[in-house]
Design a protein around this motif. Sequence first.
Motif, PDB file in Angstrom:
ATOM      1  N   ALA A 287       0.834  -1.205   0.000  1.00 27.74           N
ATOM      2  CA  ALA A 287       0.000   0.000   0.000  1.00 27.74           C
ATOM      3  C   ALA A 287       0.872   1.260   0.000  1.00 27.74           C
ATOM      4  CB  ALA A 287      -0.930  -0.017   1.214  1.00 27.74           C
ATOM      5  N   ARG A 288       1.959   1.234   0.736  1.00 31.38           N
ATOM      6  CA  ARG A 288       2.873   2.380   0.709  1.00 31.38           C
ATOM      7  C   ARG A 288       3.507   2.536  -0.681  1.00 31.38           C
ATOM      8  NH1 ARG A 288       4.602   0.443   6.131  1.00 31.38           N
ATOM      9  NH2 ARG A 288       3.684   1.867   7.685  1.00 31.38           N
ATOM     10  N   LYS A 289       3.855   1.391  -1.266  1.00 27.97           N
ATOM     11  CA  LYS A 289       4.463   1.439  -2.594  1.00 27.97           C
ATOM     12  C   LYS A 289       3.465   1.913  -3.645  1.00 27.97           C
ATOM     13  CE  LYS A 289       8.083  -0.291  -3.246  1.00 27.97           C
ATOM     14  NZ  LYS A 289       9.483   0.211  -3.238  1.00 27.97           N
ATOM     15  N   GLU A 290       2.188   1.660  -3.418  1.00 28.56           N
ATOM     16  CA  GLU A 290       1.178   2.059  -4.400  1.00 28.56           C
ATOM     17  C   GLU A 290       1.053   3.583  -4.516  1.00 28.56           C
ATOM     18  OE1 GLU A 290      -0.247   0.353  -6.521  1.00 28.56           O
ATOM     19  OE2 GLU A 290      -0.380  -1.719  -5.845  1.00 28.56           O
ATOM     20  N   ARG A 291       1.556   4.307  -3.526  1.00 28.95           N
ATOM     21  CA  ARG A 291       1.523   5.772  -3.646  1.00 28.95           C
ATOM     22  C   ARG A 291       2.504   6.271  -4.705  1.00 28.95           C
ATOM     23  NH1 ARG A 291       1.861   7.623   2.621  1.00 28.95           N
ATOM     24  NH2 ARG A 291       3.723   6.289   2.499  1.00 28.95           N
ATOM     25  N   LEU A 292       3.478   5.433  -5.056  1.00 26.49           N
ATOM     26  CA  LEU A 292       4.412   5.797  -6.122  1.00 26.49           C
ATOM     27  C   LEU A 292       3.776   5.484  -7.468  1.00 26.49           C
ATOM     28  CD1 LEU A 292       7.638   4.357  -4.488  1.00 26.49           C
ATOM     29  CD2 LEU A 292       6.851   6.732  -4.497  1.00 26.49           C
ATOM     30  N   PRO A 293       3.990   6.366  -8.467  1.00 27.39           N
ATOM     31  CA  PRO A 293       3.246   6.233  -9.731  1.00 27.39           C
ATOM     32  C   PRO A 293       3.769   5.091 -10.595  1.00 27.39           C
ATOM     33  CG  PRO A 293       4.810   8.043  -9.884  1.00 27.39           C
ATOM     34  CD  PRO A 293       4.869   7.569  -8.461  1.00 27.39           C
ATOM     35  N   ASP A 294       2.841   4.480 -11.331  1.00 33.27           N
ATOM     36  CA  ASP A 294       3.206   3.548 -12.391  1.00 33.27           C
ATOM     37  C   ASP A 294       3.500   4.352 -13.660  1.00 33.27           C
ATOM     38  OD1 ASP A 294       2.724   1.515 -10.610  1.00 33.27           O
ATOM     39  OD2 ASP A 294       0.690   1.135 -11.329  1.00 33.27           O
ATOM     40  N   PHE A 295       4.065   3.671 -14.621  1.00 33.75           N
ATOM     41  CA  PHE A 295       4.410   4.338 -15.881  1.00 33.75           C
ATOM     42  C   PHE A 295       3.660   3.658 -17.015  1.00 33.75           C
ATOM     43  CE2 PHE A 295       8.055   4.602 -13.051  1.00 33.75           C
ATOM     44  CZ  PHE A 295       8.303   5.961 -13.039  1.00 33.75           C
ATOM     45  N   THR A 296       3.347   4.448 -18.021  1.00 28.25           N
ATOM     46  CA  THR A 296       2.781   3.904 -19.245  1.00 28.25           C
ATOM     47  C   THR A 296       3.665   4.348 -20.405  1.00 28.25           C
ATOM     48  OG1 THR A 296       0.524   3.988 -18.379  1.00 28.25           O
ATOM     49  CG2 THR A 296       0.783   3.808 -20.770  1.00 28.25           C
ATOM     50  N   VAL A 297       4.269   3.409 -21.075  1.00 30.76           N
ATOM     51  CA  VAL A 297       5.170   3.688 -22.193  1.00 30.76           C
ATOM     52  C   VAL A 297       4.477   3.286 -23.476  1.00 30.76           C
ATOM     53  CG1 VAL A 297       7.416   3.176 -23.238  1.00 30.76           C
ATOM     54  CG2 VAL A 297       7.204   3.310 -20.750  1.00 30.76           C
ATOM     55  N   SER A 298       4.520   4.174 -24.488  1.00 30.61           N
ATOM     56  CA  SER A 298       3.870   3.866 -25.761  1.00 30.61           C
ATOM     57  C   SER A 298       4.760   4.335 -26.910  1.00 30.61           C
ATOM     58  CB  SER A 298       2.496   4.548 -25.849  1.00 30.61           C
ATOM     59  OG  SER A 298       2.609   5.949 -25.720  1.00 30.61           O
ATOM     60  N   ALA A 299       4.637   3.640 -28.008  1.00 30.88           N
ATOM     61  CA  ALA A 299       5.406   3.984 -29.231  1.00 30.88           C
ATOM     62  C   ALA A 299       4.553   3.622 -30.433  1.00 30.88           C
ATOM     63  CB  ALA A 299       6.737   3.245 -29.250  1.00 30.88           C
ATOM     64  N   GLY A 300       4.716   4.394 -31.523  1.00 33.86           N
ATOM     65  CA  GLY A 300       3.917   4.117 -32.700  1.00 33.86           C
ATOM     66  C   GLY A 300       4.548   4.651 -33.960  1.00 33.86           C
ATOM     67  N   VAL A 301       4.090   4.153 -35.088  1.00 32.75           N
ATOM     68  CA  VAL A 301       4.552   4.599 -36.396  1.00 32.75           C
ATOM     69  C   VAL A 301       3.321   4.961 -37.232  1.00 32.75           C
ATOM     70  CG1 VAL A 301       4.571   2.228 -37.285  1.00 32.75           C
ATOM     71  CG2 VAL A 301       5.978   3.995 -38.385  1.00 32.75           C
ATOM     72  N   MET A 302       3.501   6.013 -38.100  1.00 32.81           N
ATOM     73  CA  MET A 302       2.365   6.525 -38.874  1.00 32.81           C
ATOM     74  C   MET A 302       2.763   6.642 -40.335  1.00 32.81           C
ATOM     75  SD  MET A 302       1.476   9.305 -35.974  1.00 32.81           S
ATOM     76  CE  MET A 302       3.206   9.205 -35.502  1.00 32.81           C
ATOM     77  N   PRO A 303       2.537   5.606 -41.136  1.00 29.69           N
ATOM     78  CA  PRO A 303       2.822   5.700 -42.573  1.00 29.69           C
ATOM     79  C   PRO A 303       1.866   6.694 -43.237  1.00 29.69           C
ATOM     80  CG  PRO A 303       2.589   3.397 -41.847  1.00 29.69           C
ATOM     81  CD  PRO A 303       2.082   4.278 -40.753  1.00 29.69           C
ATOM     82  N   ARG A 304       2.438   7.594 -44.115  1.00 31.30           N
ATOM     83  CA  ARG A 304       1.600   8.613 -44.771  1.00 31.30           C
ATOM     84  C   ARG A 304       1.389   8.329 -46.258  1.00 31.30           C
ATOM     85  NH1 ARG A 304       4.128  14.293 -43.082  1.00 31.30           N
ATOM     86  NH2 ARG A 304       6.093  13.225 -43.609  1.00 31.30           N
ATOM     87  N   GLY A 305       2.105   7.315 -46.796  1.00 27.04           N
ATOM     88  CA  GLY A 305       1.903   6.977 -48.199  1.00 27.04           C
ATOM     89  C   GLY A 305       2.543   7.989 -49.147  1.00 27.04           C
ATOM     90  N   GLY A 306       2.536   7.641 -50.425  1.00 27.91           N
ATOM     91  CA  GLY A 306       3.081   8.546 -51.446  1.00 27.91           C
ATOM     92  C   GLY A 306       4.571   8.825 -51.216  1.00 27.91           C
ATOM     93  N   ASP A 307       4.912  10.074 -51.468  1.00 31.78           N
ATOM     94  CA  ASP A 307       6.307  10.481 -51.268  1.00 31.78           C
ATOM     95  C   ASP A 307       6.574  11.031 -49.883  1.00 31.78           C
ATOM     96  OD1 ASP A 307       6.849   9.808 -53.874  1.00 31.78           O
ATOM     97  OD2 ASP A 307       6.291  11.801 -54.635  1.00 31.78           O
ATOM     98  N   PHE A 308       5.553  10.953 -49.019  1.00 32.26           N
ATOM     99  CA  PHE A 308       5.733  11.477 -47.658  1.00 32.26           C
ATOM    100  C   PHE A 308       6.452  10.430 -46.781  1.00 32.26           C
ATOM    101  CE2 PHE A 308       1.737  13.465 -49.171  1.00 32.26           C
ATOM    102  CZ  PHE A 308       2.194  14.766 -49.231  1.00 32.26           C
ATOM    103  N   PRO A 309       7.461  10.831 -46.076  1.00 33.48           N
ATOM    104  CA  PRO A 309       8.129   9.884 -45.174  1.00 33.48           C
ATOM    105  C   PRO A 309       7.220   9.564 -43.984  1.00 33.48           C
ATOM    106  CG  PRO A 309       9.023  12.074 -44.864  1.00 33.48           C
ATOM    107  CD  PRO A 309       8.102  12.184 -46.036  1.00 33.48           C
TER     108      PRO A 309
END
Length: 487
Positions: A287-309
Amino acid sequence: MRTPHDLSQPVSTPGGRRHALGSLALVLVLCSPLVTLAQEETRTPTDPTLEELLAEAFKTRPELQQAEAPVRAARERVPQASALPDPVLQLGIQNDGFNGLMIGEMETSYFSIMVSQSLPFPGKRALRSEVAKLGATAASAQMGRVRLSIEAEVRRGYLELLLTRERLMLLERLQTLWKQSAEMARIRYETGEGAQSDLLRAQLELNRLRQRRIALQAEERVRVQTLNRLSGRPLETPLPTTTRVRDLGVPEPGDVEATEKDALERSPELAQQRALVAQAGQQVALARKERLPDFTVSAGVMPRGGDFPPMWQANIGVPLPIFSGSKQDRVVAERSAQADASARAVEALEQVLRLRVRERLIALAALRDTAAIYRDGLLMQSAATAESTLTQYRVGRASFASVLEANTGIIRDEEDYLRTLVDAQRLVIAQAEVSLEPVASIGGTAQAAGGMPGAGSTPSAPASGAAPTGGSPGAAASSSSSSMSGM
């Protein structure tokens, strides 16, 4: 004046030789169980039938499988507690306008593939796993209680069967006594020395004994079926026994400190409570440890098509504990209170265990002393009294009511002695079971709780057919301490 020794000699009356033969037979009947009393050892012999019943009970009792299931369930929660949350996969699309799909044509239109993972603060997973392990430990302690209870049930059931069969043997002895008394009453009536009522009363007592034998035989059948159920056998399976209650004796009470230590080490309830105390301590740390925050890590890629990187992104999220005063801090206080309650429960349970151990040791010592009184004198004195009374009735110096009382007294003393041995064995079983049940009674004399077998009218109770009542040490704790007169 004739001495008691002189009274035992034949008198010159019609049928005197038959009187003497009847008296001799009575002496043999009375003294037959007393030959082994001086050689009795205070031990519990190994009984093959009992050992077989115990082995089968541990293999077949459904209560064992029932108790094992929660233990398996608790163990399955351990890996769950330390596992990471499942990652989240997100698929999306961003498009400019509503006139068509603009990916590859517009710079800000694209597909997105995103993965996120929550990561508990370091140390939380280990604490959660420890809490689950301690919960499994507490559950497994309950399994120990089930095993101890099964063994105690079988041993108590077997003890009840032995007592019932011993009471049947006492009933046979009492029937022999009444046959001798009836024969003597008949001779005195035929020779004009006795009343017809004496003969009728002796015959009445013999008929009552037949009734009680039927009840005892029914009780014996129930005891056998109960034991067969406890060991997983067909209910009508015969159970031959070679051990007698007299073979059991009364064991030494033992050292108080050593017995207490053994009870504290083997008590399933105490082991379970201690596991819960340790679990509560880990829950406070978590319960004492629960006062410390958890982390959420996220990563993503977004293809745009055509000549756009393609584009990409990475994120880390942290909750802001701005409400910890009303949530996380309260959880710590709650867990701390629960931990304190668990610690106090351990103290209380240890006190109860020590009390129960000492209660049983005190009761066992009292029963041992009581058994010694029976063994070293009372039973022999009772037999001698019955012999003397019947001899005096033969020569007309005692009433038939005295014969009734003497016959009742010797069997009452015999059954009280058996009851004392049985009560002692029940205490031994309870000690091995580490039972928390109190000893119901350890005071009084080893008198029966009611009338004895064949306890017909006595001078003090001519109509009820009950013998004087009393209480033996530990007799109130005996479920089968009912007298034979109630069979």
